[in-house]
Design an enzyme around this catalytic site. Sequence first.
Site, PDB file in Angstrom:
ATOM      1  N   CYS A  78       0.835  -1.209   0.000  1.00 12.06           N
ATOM      2  CA  CYS A  78       0.000   0.000   0.000  1.00 12.06           C
ATOM      3  C   CYS A  78       0.877   1.270   0.000  1.00 12.06           C
ATOM      4  O   CYS A  78       1.626   1.483  -0.934  1.00 12.06           O
ATOM      5  CB  CYS A  78      -1.007  -0.027   1.140  1.00 12.06           C
ATOM      6  SG  CYS A  78      -2.412   1.096   0.847  1.00 12.06           S
ATOM      7  N   HIS A 178      -3.556  -4.308   0.087  1.00 10.77           N
ATOM      8  CA  HIS A 178      -3.156  -4.752   1.421  1.00 10.77           C
ATOM      9  C   HIS A 178      -3.058  -6.279   1.406  1.00 10.77           C
ATOM     10  O   HIS A 178      -4.030  -6.974   1.675  1.00 10.77           O
ATOM     11  CB  HIS A 178      -4.172  -4.294   2.466  1.00 10.77           C
ATOM     12  CG  HIS A 178      -4.077  -2.843   2.793  1.00 10.77           C
ATOM     13  ND1 HIS A 178      -3.106  -2.320   3.616  1.00 10.77           N
ATOM     14  CD2 HIS A 178      -4.847  -1.800   2.407  1.00 10.77           C
ATOM     15  CE1 HIS A 178      -3.282  -1.006   3.732  1.00 10.77           C
ATOM     16  NE2 HIS A 178      -4.324  -0.671   3.002  1.00 10.77           N
ATOM     17  N   GLU A 180      -1.766  -8.138   3.491  1.00 12.74           N
ATOM     18  CA  GLU A 180      -1.939  -8.709   4.830  1.00 12.74           C
ATOM     19  C   GLU A 180      -3.404  -8.945   5.201  1.00 12.74           C
ATOM     20  O   GLU A 180      -3.702  -9.674   6.147  1.00 12.74           O
ATOM     21  CB  GLU A 180      -1.262  -7.820   5.882  1.00 12.74           C
ATOM     22  CG  GLU A 180      -1.928  -6.484   6.142  1.00 12.74           C
ATOM     23  CD  GLU A 180      -1.575  -5.397   5.132  1.00 12.74           C
ATOM     24  OE1 GLU A 180      -1.993  -4.249   5.353  1.00 12.74           O
ATOM     25  OE2 GLU A 180      -0.883  -5.706   4.138  1.00 12.74           O
TER      26      GLU A 180
END
Length: 196
Positions: A78, A178, A180
Amino acid sequence: MPEITIIKYNAGNVMSVMYALDRIGVSYQLTDKIEDIQSAEKIIFPGVGEASTAMKSLRDNGLDKVIPDLKQPFLGTCVGMQLLCKYSEEGDVNCLGVFDIPIVKFPKKEGFKIPQTGWNSISDFKSELLDGVRDGDYVYYNHSFYAPISGETVATTDYILPYSGMLQKDNFYACQFHSEISGDVGEQIFKNFVKL
């Protein structure tokens, strides 16, 4: 030595990254110490927030001079990806310059909200980080600024226009999304990164 070193600075989305690494059983450390970062096996550079504020944090810690010279596998996510580029319109700031690409704001277009927030697909893969990911799989985005398509684009997303979902140059890998919090796709990307 931990398998992953997460760079600590005031724009890091570190808890989500830690949870993602916990889920795949990978050891890690969180640090802003230059010597720990330089000696790391692999590095994740997370990011949320605003580019100029994030760059100030990196400069205050001397990390702006360290990061571009690193040689180990390095993954930015990001805002972390955007900071690896040469310049951002967000805050009119010069960034780290690993990728010779400007970060620009999405143009306004009827029917589209800025920021792009939510799930979108990635395609046109050109990176080993995407091994096991299917063309058209979905990942999670939240951003108003983007990297245009370039020779370093290794995955593409379309929102208002086609743009770089991922970049890669030498040991530097970067995801606009993102990873994650991108479910099974993000988990596969982290697993592939650990194997590099």
